[in-house]
Design a protein around this motif. Structure first.
Motif, mmCIF file in Angstrom:
data_model
loop_
_atom_site.group_PDB
_atom_site.id
_atom_site.type_symbol
_atom_site.label_atom_id
_atom_site.label_comp_id
_atom_site.label_asym_id
_atom_site.label_seq_id
_atom_site.Cartn_x
_atom_site.Cartn_y
_atom_site.Cartn_z
ATOM 1 N N UNK A 285 0.821 -1.159 -0.029
ATOM 2 C CA UNK A 285 -0.020 -0.061 0.189
ATOM 3 C C UNK A 285 0.851 1.174 -0.228
ATOM 4 N N UNK A 286 2.244 1.063 0.230
ATOM 5 C CA UNK A 286 3.102 2.275 0.342
ATOM 6 C C UNK A 286 3.350 2.676 -1.238
ATOM 7 N N UNK A 287 2.208 3.180 -1.887
ATOM 8 C CA UNK A 287 2.686 3.514 -3.493
ATOM 9 C C UNK A 287 1.835 4.999 -3.712
ATOM 10 N N UNK B 189 -6.464 4.710 -13.431
ATOM 11 C CA UNK B 189 -5.887 3.607 -13.371
ATOM 12 C C UNK B 189 -5.801 2.935 -14.846
ATOM 13 N N UNK B 190 -4.501 2.503 -15.215
ATOM 14 C CA UNK B 190 -4.321 1.974 -16.298
ATOM 15 C C UNK B 190 -4.301 0.419 -16.324
ATOM 16 N N UNK B 191 -5.084 -0.387 -17.296
ATOM 17 C CA UNK B 191 -5.245 -1.778 -17.163
ATOM 18 C C UNK B 191 -4.621 -2.254 -18.711
ATOM 19 N N UNK B 192 -3.733 -3.336 -18.263
ATOM 20 C CA UNK B 192 -2.825 -4.054 -19.396
ATOM 21 C C UNK B 192 -2.710 -5.329 -18.842
ATOM 22 N N UNK C 256 -0.056 -13.689 -11.189
ATOM 23 C CA UNK C 256 0.692 -12.469 -10.458
ATOM 24 C C UNK C 256 1.093 -11.341 -11.363
ATOM 25 N N UNK C 257 1.179 -10.337 -10.622
ATOM 26 C CA UNK C 257 1.997 -9.327 -11.701
ATOM 27 C C UNK C 257 3.207 -9.714 -12.001
ATOM 28 N N UNK C 258 3.743 -9.309 -13.154
ATOM 29 C CA UNK C 258 5.071 -9.189 -13.707
ATOM 30 C C UNK C 258 5.926 -8.403 -13.101
ATOM 31 N N UNK C 259 7.014 -8.538 -12.863
ATOM 32 C CA UNK C 259 8.195 -7.475 -12.428
ATOM 33 C C UNK C 259 9.115 -8.062 -11.518
ATOM 34 N N UNK C 260 10.053 -7.403 -11.260
ATOM 35 C CA UNK C 260 11.253 -7.785 -10.406
ATOM 36 C C UNK C 260 10.837 -8.175 -8.936
ATOM 37 N N UNK D 197 -0.110 -3.292 -9.084
ATOM 38 C CA UNK D 197 0.400 -2.551 -10.151
ATOM 39 C C UNK D 197 0.892 -1.111 -9.880
ATOM 40 N N UNK D 198 0.325 -0.525 -8.780
ATOM 41 C CA UNK D 198 0.474 0.864 -8.337
ATOM 42 C C UNK D 198 1.933 1.061 -7.916
ATOM 43 N N UNK D 199 2.310 -0.241 -6.888
ATOM 44 C CA UNK D 199 3.633 -0.380 -6.506
ATOM 45 C C UNK D 199 4.871 -0.514 -7.263
ATOM 46 N N UNK D 200 4.548 -1.508 -8.227
ATOM 47 C CA UNK D 200 5.679 -1.854 -9.045
ATOM 48 C C UNK D 200 5.911 -1.217 -10.316
ATOM 49 N N UNK D 201 4.789 -0.272 -10.526
ATOM 50 C CA UNK D 201 4.711 0.500 -11.733
ATOM 51 C C UNK D 201 4.170 -0.245 -13.076
ATOM 52 N N UNK D 202 3.085 -0.972 -12.942
ATOM 53 C CA UNK D 202 2.692 -1.587 -14.057
ATOM 54 C C UNK D 202 1.336 -1.544 -14.010
ATOM 55 N N UNK D 203 0.439 -2.421 -14.869
ATOM 56 C CA UNK D 203 -0.879 -2.147 -14.851
ATOM 57 C C UNK D 203 -1.625 -3.311 -14.644
#
Length: 492
Positions: free
Chosen positions: A34-36, A42-45, A427-431, A436-442
């Motif tokens: 939640x620290x985002x 909101x963007x959706x992808x 699960x969201x893709x990312x490192x 999404x709001x936390x890792x910068x994706x949609x």
């Protein structure tokens, strides 16, 4: 035989490292999902969500406000409930919506200021909704397709931290639902004022389902009901704020009650107890072979009686059994083991002088603070994993619930209930993991429910939307909710 001399310096270094690590854990700041920083819209992808090979995901409806559940009519059309309330004391209008083929939503029914509407099921031409009852107490509502609302059950003990949840129709034709507890661990305290309900309902407290005998443990706190008061009060278990308990005191049980699974005839009536001793039993589902399961949101490290390190639980529910709250996490007592030791107040004592029964073994233990919520069983080989559970994880609300060092939850997991083995499914893709709001994706924000369509070939995931956690607590954002649909390539 020669013995090797003991190198005590190595032991000293080992214990020193453990001490320093514990100190680092205490001073290291929490870093939940939640620290985002979020800037609408909101963007959706869908391509930002990772799935097993052969599966695909799409967004079928967007712009929803605090959705909590999905149901389907005979023709397979999807319906959503919006809660009308979010933690952080944010109030909107609870609604039942039909999702049209173009993704737009048509309003079927609207409620008042007694949300949240937590979940929905459909049966023989009518919808059944659990009304959380933050203002007036919980209810079970029957809603017909023309929008007529009929309360089937009223006056459920749902004015506190956790609400009336569910519901689901059982093989016996009864309507099963869940009722959360008023507090974190049976003692009203400062955290309940932060939730907002203590000033509204200062007399409210947890209600056991059967008689319990207390040890007489009481907890001191400032008198929160008097402004600028320096007075200190003591509060015991299953009691209103500021009311002490004594050793050997018996608290009478009653139904309806806190932390329970109950059932009621489909046309309404008096609730019957199924099982109790849950903290926040959030969602119910029957397995393909007719067994009842429930997800439980476990203890937080907060309030007068904080308990640390307790993962959410998946239970098979058996009639008449007590499942351990407020003195156990699964089969582990809260007064044993460092894993239950609060970072601020240490290990807690038990509250009950005797146990209703020894708690059973959970079907699965999920991540701590994952908020494992709505779920369903796969029943069709065209989707795969028949008999496995798919659980939506809302994600942590740290630091309000306790300290975490990275986002927990924010995904859909698959559980083999025969062995309790848990796998990431969506699960969201990312490192790193996170919304999404936390890792910068949609991709996902906060999945709150997962349910298969009537054919069992598509898994629908209800995404509550963006909720950040700031200095004042949760901040949920309107019109950021999404209904996702997951299918398998070649599935019918």
């Amino acid at each position: 035989m020669k013995t090797r001399p003991v190198d005590w310096s190595q032991f000293l270094l080992y214990f020193l490292s453990i001490f320093l690590l514990a100190g680092c854990l205490d001073i290291r700041p929490s870093s939940g999902g939640g620290k985002a920083n979020f800037t609408p819209p909101r963007k959706i992808n869908p391509s930002d969500v990772a799935l097993p090979q052969g599966y695909r995901i799409e967004a079928v409806a967007t712009g929803l406000t605090f959705p909590s559940g999905v149901a389907f009519d005979e023709s397979g059309r999807a319906y959503i409930v919006e809660t009308g309330y979010s933690y952080g004391e944010k109030w909107t209008t609870p609604r039942l919506l039909r999702i049209e083929p173009d993704g737009k939503a048509s309003v079927i029914a609207s409620g008042g200021k007694n949300g949240p509407w937590n979940g929905v099921t459909y049966h023989q031409g009518a919808f059944y909704v659990a009304e959380g009852g933050e203002q007036e107490g919980g209810r079970i509502l029957k809603i017909t397709p023309d929008g007529k609302i009929t309360p089937l059950v009223e006056g459920l003990p749902s004015l506190g931290d956790h609400h009336t949840n569910g519901p689901v129709i059982g093989p016996d034709g009864m309507l099963y639902f869940a009722q959360g507890t008023a507090t974190n661990s049976a003692v009203v305290g400062e955290d309940n004022k932060k939730f907002g309900w203590l000033p509204r309902h200062p007399e409210f407290h947890d209600i056991p389902c059967k008689d319990v005998t207390l040890k007489g443990e009481n907890y001191k706190s400032p008198n929160l009901l008097k402004a600028d008061s320096k007075e200190e009060v003591e509060t015991g278990a299953f009691s209103p704020f500021g009311v002490k308990t004594s050793k050997g005191q018996v608290i009478k049980g009653q139904v309806p009650c806190s932390g329970s699974v109950m059932k009621v005839p489909i046309d309404g009536g008096s609730p019957e107890l199924v099982a109790w001793g849950f903290r926040n039993p959030f969602a119910l589902a029957f397995s393909p072979d007719g067994r009842l399961f429930v997800t439980e949101n476990s203890y937080d490290d907060r309030g007068s009686r904080p308990i640390h390190g307790t993962g959410d639980l998946l239970w098979e529910v058996k009639p008449g059994i007590w499942y351990g709250w407020p003195d156990f996490h699964g089969q582990r007592p809260v007064d044993e083991g460092d894993h239950h030791k609060s970072l601020t107040k240490g290990r807690q004592k038990r509250l009950l002088a005797s146990l209703p029964n020894d708690p059973p073994k959970p079907a699965a233990i999920l991540e701590v603070h994952s908020s494992s919520n709505g779920f369903d069983f796969s029943r069709n080989a065209a989707f795969g994993y028949i008999g496995h559970v798919f659980i939506a994880q809302f994600g942590d609300m740290a630091p309000d619930v306790g300290k975490v060092f990275g986002p927990v939850g924010f995904k859909v997991v698959r559980v083999d209930v025969t062995e309790g083995v848990i796998h990431d499914f969506a699960v969201n893709k990312g490192e790193s993991n996170g919304p999404g709001s936390w890792i910068g994706t949609s991709g996902f924000e906060r999945p709150v429910a997962a349910r298969f369509d009537p054919l069992g070939t598509a898994l629908y995931v209800v995404d509550f939307g963006v909720m950040t956690i700031g200095e004042k607590g949760p901040d949920a954002r309107e019109e950021t909710g999404v209904l996702w649909k997951i299918t398998k390539e070649g599935g019918q």
